[in-house]
Design a protein around this motif. Sequence first.
Motif, PDB file in Angstrom:
ATOM      1  N   ALA A  10       1.200  -1.527   0.110  1.00  0.00           N
ATOM      2  CA  ALA A  10      -0.139   0.209  -0.225  1.00  0.00           C
ATOM      3  C   ALA A  10       0.287   1.353  -0.626  1.00  0.00           C
ATOM      4  N   PHE A  11       2.213   0.998   0.211  1.00  0.00           N
ATOM      5  CA  PHE A  11       2.739   2.324   0.666  1.00  0.00           C
ATOM      6  C   PHE A  11       3.247   3.310  -0.614  1.00  0.00           C
ATOM      7  N   ASN A 273       2.890   0.217  -8.959  1.00  0.00           N
ATOM      8  CA  ASN A 273       1.625  -0.994  -9.141  1.00  0.00           C
ATOM      9  C   ASN A 273       1.260  -0.934  -8.025  1.00  0.00           C
ATOM     10  N   GLY A 274       1.132  -1.349  -7.044  1.00  0.00           N
ATOM     11  CA  GLY A 274       0.750  -1.935  -6.252  1.00  0.00           C
ATOM     12  C   GLY A 274       1.963  -3.649  -6.128  1.00  0.00           C
ATOM     13  N   LEU A 280       9.930  -7.726  -1.253  1.00  0.00           N
ATOM     14  CA  LEU A 280       9.537  -6.611  -0.503  1.00  0.00           C
ATOM     15  C   LEU A 280      10.717  -6.368   0.688  1.00  0.00           C
ATOM     16  N   PHE A 281      11.493  -5.797   1.265  1.00  0.00           N
ATOM     17  CA  PHE A 281      11.753  -5.013   2.251  1.00  0.00           C
ATOM     18  C   PHE A 281      11.546  -4.611   2.800  1.00  0.00           C
ATOM     19  N   HIS A 282      11.155  -3.930   3.879  1.00  0.00           N
ATOM     20  CA  HIS A 282      10.628  -3.410   4.375  1.00  0.00           C
ATOM     21  C   HIS A 282      11.209  -3.022   5.809  1.00  0.00           C
ATOM     22  N   ARG A 283      11.105  -2.199   6.724  1.00  0.00           N
ATOM     23  CA  ARG A 283      11.589  -2.374   8.040  1.00  0.00           C
ATOM     24  C   ARG A 283      10.808  -2.387   9.185  1.00  0.00           C
TER      25      ARG A 283
END
Length: 716
Positions: A10-11, A273-274, A280-283
């Motif tokens: 979503a980000f 486009n999500g 995905l790498f995300h904290r």
Amino acid sequence: MGSNADLTRAFVKDVKRVIVKVGTAIVTQADGRLALGRLGALCEQIQELNSEGYEVILVTSGAVGAGRQRLRYRRLVNSSFADLQKPQHELDGKACAAVGQNSLMALYDSLFSQLDVTSAQLLVTDNDFRDPDFRKQLSETVKSLLSLKVIPILNENDAVSTRKAPYEDSSGIFWDNDSLAALLALELKADLLVLLSDVEGLYSGPPSDPKSKLIHTYVKERHEGAITFGNKSRVGRGGMTAKVKAAVYAAYAGIPVVITSGFAGDNIIRVLNGESIGTLFHRDANQWAPAGEIGAHEMAVAARECSRRLQVVSSKDRSKILLDIADALKENENLILAENAADVAAAQQAGYEKSLISRLALKPGKVSGLANSLHMLANMEEPIGQVLKRTELAEGLILEKTTSPLGVLLIIFESRPEALVQIASLAIRSGNGLLLKGGKEAKRSNAILHKIITSSIPENIGKKLIGLVTSREDIPELLKLDDVIDLVIPRGSNKLVSQIKASTKIPVLGHADGICHVYVDKSADKDMAKQIVLDAKTDYPAACNAMETLLVHKDLVQTGLVNELIVELQIKGVTLYGGPRASSLLNIPEARSFHHEYSSLACTVEIVDDVHAAIDHIHRHGSAHTDSIVTDDHDVAELFLHQLDSAAVFHNASTRFSDGYRFGLGAEVGISTSRIHARGPVGVEGLLTTRWVARGNGQVVNGDVGIVYTHKDLTV
């Protein structure tokens, strides 16, 4: 599984500045030549994003590879034959970089110019970043370029880099273009970093190993140390280890990173486009993966373990589970209908087709009908362990062929929430584990039905017997699990079934089309023909067993029955299209194709010479689903029934009877037009296979010397 799959991306809706890093394996071919097609597709994506208002910064490798190829050629044309006989020294990497950088940038400039985009070159070295003034100037320059819609292209200036052995030296502020891209993401305050690779993303093991699984979201606490990496990049410095290291560094500093394939021509756009592609790498990733959440493989393994526990309980206990589910459905009918009404309202608001909304809606009486079918299944004869054949192989050595569950089923279905109940009940009766993936349009209906069903499964078997897959992105991974999933049954459109058949090594049971025919012979009873034709087309036009083509004997044109049938259909609101003969004789529009499933109040009409012509037409244009003949001539009927090669063939009956419940199977997982395993409506029997059980008293083969084979059939 999948409960957070859409939220994790979503980000991207807030992303404005994106850094794209492209590696040597993407930029160059295996022989060192620049990969024009891939670079062209890359530039086209960047141009599209640029025009949409994104600020795109490109970090590119490939200079050394491109330069090496040119310098090898230069050395070849400048060498004598005698020179070529001598040992050839490896070319100076820095010289390769100097020559290759020129070629690489000339190509980028040319490609971007064709797209009416301006690009700029910025070469940096590790030492530059030790100077705060340089870092400030770099940010200001990039800011100026981006404000003018120019694409900054950055690369390490290998030609003058002071690093002695850049391919081994991982000291310093950055040590390859992956770590440079991560550093620049922080320096230039990017919102997203996309690292393009030569594989789909990060796998649990080497991508070449079929057991390796794509990791959609990297969770440091779960994946660190649990991943086996393959070989280093064939041409660049890094490979996946370097990418992961850079991605973790950037992600935990606050910049999300996606590693995805640079071989696909639209992956950057898909990421923005999500879509859940790549890794995905995300904290915040650890917050999206609660302890109870399991991945596709774990879900399938859990279903298998639970199915083995289900198989060993008594037939009475399995029947009781079905009766408990039936009671729970009736008790929760209002809740089920409320959730279904919310799905229908959302589908109407989204503008879905009427045929889909018709399939989605649980009509009055449907829940009690489902409960009745569960009672029918519960009262069936025990299907598991039935002895089909008993043979005496030799004296005292008895062999039995017995029925056995298949194992784990993956059912992918569209629209119809009642299918979830039917499939789950059949799986429980037949002792199989089950993974269900319904359409997003029935999300709420499926969720409540799954909850009601699994809450009726006792703890000694386990609720994970039936898993509900909620994310579409999980399907490709599930289709790779041929080591755990035994059968895939798609229930839906031609497109869905065809895509699944092309995407998996797991056996697929299903039908692509439901192009059903009714042939009205010259000897047909007039009133019976009208009743059957109208029922086959109008009882439930969206069903796969509805008539799509009406074939009529040529003599019925003179008797007037053809016109009467057409009028009756038109009164019921059916739109008619004709084959070449019918369209000219009856003055109706010509059908674009005979092989067409309308799934609505429309059908094709054609006139044929006789039953042989009808059979030939069905074989050429049908889908081997269900076909019916209306005739009072016994010989013609028998010829049709025996010569027509369809899964279900009827005489003087509507095609709408081709259904598991109407066949007395209790329910169906779907209708199969395949010729292996089950065919037609698939009930409990279609979810069973066989195994052999031998009982002896010490017999050995010993080269077949000491045994006398009797091969005597015994009564079952």
